[in-house]
Design an enzyme around this catalytic site. Structure first.
Site, PDB file in Angstrom:
ATOM      1  N   SER A 171      55.496  22.145  -0.109  1.00  0.00           N
ATOM      2  CA  SER A 171      56.738  21.840  -0.851  1.00  0.00           C
ATOM      3  C   SER A 171      56.672  21.868  -2.282  1.00  0.00           C
ATOM      4  O   SER A 171      55.982  22.579  -3.115  1.00  0.00           O
ATOM      5  CB  SER A 171      57.806  21.033  -0.172  1.00  0.00           C
ATOM      6  OG  SER A 171      59.027  20.696  -0.696  1.00  0.00           O
ATOM      7  N   ASP A 198      55.496  26.832   2.382  1.00  0.00           N
ATOM      8  CA  ASP A 198      56.852  26.795   1.979  1.00  0.00           C
ATOM      9  C   ASP A 198      56.997  25.974   0.640  1.00  0.00           C
ATOM     10  O   ASP A 198      57.955  25.034   0.511  1.00  0.00           O
ATOM     11  CB  ASP A 198      57.653  26.255   2.982  1.00  0.00           C
ATOM     12  CG  ASP A 198      59.284  26.835   2.953  1.00  0.00           C
ATOM     13  OD1 ASP A 198      59.163  28.016   2.838  1.00  0.00           O
ATOM     14  OD2 ASP A 198      60.108  26.026   3.443  1.00  0.00           O
ATOM     15  N   HIS A 271      61.529  23.909   7.096  1.00  0.00           N
ATOM     16  CA  HIS A 271      60.697  23.711   5.895  1.00  0.00           C
ATOM     17  C   HIS A 271      59.394  23.225   6.467  1.00  0.00           C
ATOM     18  O   HIS A 271      58.369  23.442   5.843  1.00  0.00           O
ATOM     19  CB  HIS A 271      61.404  22.665   4.918  1.00  0.00           C
ATOM     20  CG  HIS A 271      60.821  22.606   3.547  1.00  0.00           C
ATOM     21  ND1 HIS A 271      60.379  23.591   2.917  1.00  0.00           N
ATOM     22  CD2 HIS A 271      60.616  21.697   2.806  1.00  0.00           C
ATOM     23  CE1 HIS A 271      59.961  23.244   1.767  1.00  0.00           C
ATOM     24  NE2 HIS A 271      60.206  21.780   1.519  1.00  0.00           N
TER      25      HIS A 271
END
Length: 351
Positions: A171, A198, A271
């Site tokens: 992230s 991601d 996610h």
């Protein structure tokens, strides 16, 4: 920060219930949350002038001799890293997380099991990452510089071979790794590989290459997409991009319960699957075979014969690669002998 997320979730669900939407509620709620959350972050983007203190970012070194507790690393004891025979792997968490998050520890353990000669450094920037998202996004730039400066010291003062360095981030941590790579480039050095799980999408989706993760931040920039277009970046941004189940929605992620609005796990499930898949791939490096293709629709019909396994830390392949997963562990659809290793450790890793 969790309270802010819960409030956003409550508002989003209320909007959906009042408006009478009753189909695809999981995806719809995610989009509503994303839109509200993106709006909030843009509103406060002019108030991101707080700089994190370098001392607030901590680094913990783990190796075969320090598997569980690790040793906190500072500029005064970097020499402890010098004897490392294998790779030196930095793991960087994302927004509202920490260096002791379950997935960080599980990934650290996976590397020490499969690559006992390596050293793993978990980066904890929890204070800077725990701010409002727009502020945490700005802080990722500074933390990336801190990591880059540490790596420069390792190279220039402790004779560490840059080819040993591997950065992995989830992230916001993916962009943080990119900023570290940019810092190295300022002094004429290029990281061999960055792996972004991601990488965060909000704000970064519209920012230029010099303000986010980019394919030029390392010799190889490997990106795994699992929530593209919502909490993750959409589109190809690496030298090689993996798209799990098309890159947007992951099988097995729970539907949102309208009567349990404070359970935010389903919102971020897609996610978070990026690090779950990657941990399994490190434990079983031949299992997640991905095929090179231009789109996911073509992947379902016809594709090129080139295949690369997620978790292959030496590949120099380029382009977009697609693979499908099961809805629960083991996530890999491959059936081969390496599955035995996953079976032995899955309970330990809580996969």
């Amino acid at each position: 920060m969790v309270e802010i997320t819960k409030n956003i979730l409550f508002i989003s669900i209320s909007v959906l219930v009042i408006s009478g939407r009753n189909c695809h509620v999981n995806e719809a709620i995610k989009k509503e949350i994303f839109n509200i959350y993106k709006g909030v972050t843009f509103e406060v983007r002019n108030f991101t002038n707080t700089r994190p203190n370098a001392n607030e970012t901590t680094y913990t070194l783990y190796n075969k001799n320090e598997i569980k507790n690790g040793t906190v690393i500072t500029s005064s004891n970097l020499k402890l890293i010098e004897p490392t025979e294998g790779q030196i792997i930095f793991i960087v968490h994302g927004w509202t997380s920490s260096g002791t998050a379950d997935w960080v520890i599980n990934l650290k353990d996976a590397f020490l099991i499969t690559k006992p000669k390596c050293s793993v450094i978990t980066v904890d920037w929890g204070t800077a990452a725990g701010q409002l998202y727009s502020i945490a996004s700005a802080n990722s730039y500074n933390v990336g510089n801190f990591i880059g400066e540490m790596i420069i010291d390792l190279i220039e003062k402790h004779n560490v071979d840059i080819k040993k360095i591997l950065l992995i981030g989830h992230s916001l941590g993916g962009h943080t790794c990119g900023f570290a790579g940019k810092k190295l480039k300022e002094v004429g050095k290029l990281l061999p590989r960055i792996i972004a799980l991601d990488p965060a999408g909000p704000l970064f989706q519209v920012w230029p290459k010099d303000k986010r993760l980019d394919s030029s931040d390392a010799d190889i920039v490997e990106v795994l997409h699992t929530d593209a277009g919502t909490f993750g970046l959409a589109g190809s941004v690496g030298t090689i991009d993996f798209f799990a189940n098309g890159g947007q929605f992951q099988p097995g992620c729970a539907r949102i319960d309208l009567f349990d609005i404070f359970n935010i796990d389903p919102v971020f499930c897609d996610h978070g699957r990026s690090h779950s898949y990657f941990i399994e791939a490190i434990l079983n490096p031949a299992d997640f075979l991905a095929r090179k293709c231009s789109t996911y629709n073509l992947f379902k019909k016809r594709c090129q014969d080139e295949r690369i396994a997620l978790g292959n830390l030496t590949t120099r392949a380029t382009g977009n690669f697609y693979f499908d997963t099961n809805k629960e562990p083991p996530y890999s659809k491959q059936e081969n002998s390496s599955r035995g290793l996953f079976g032995m450790v899955s309970k330990v890793f809580k996969l």
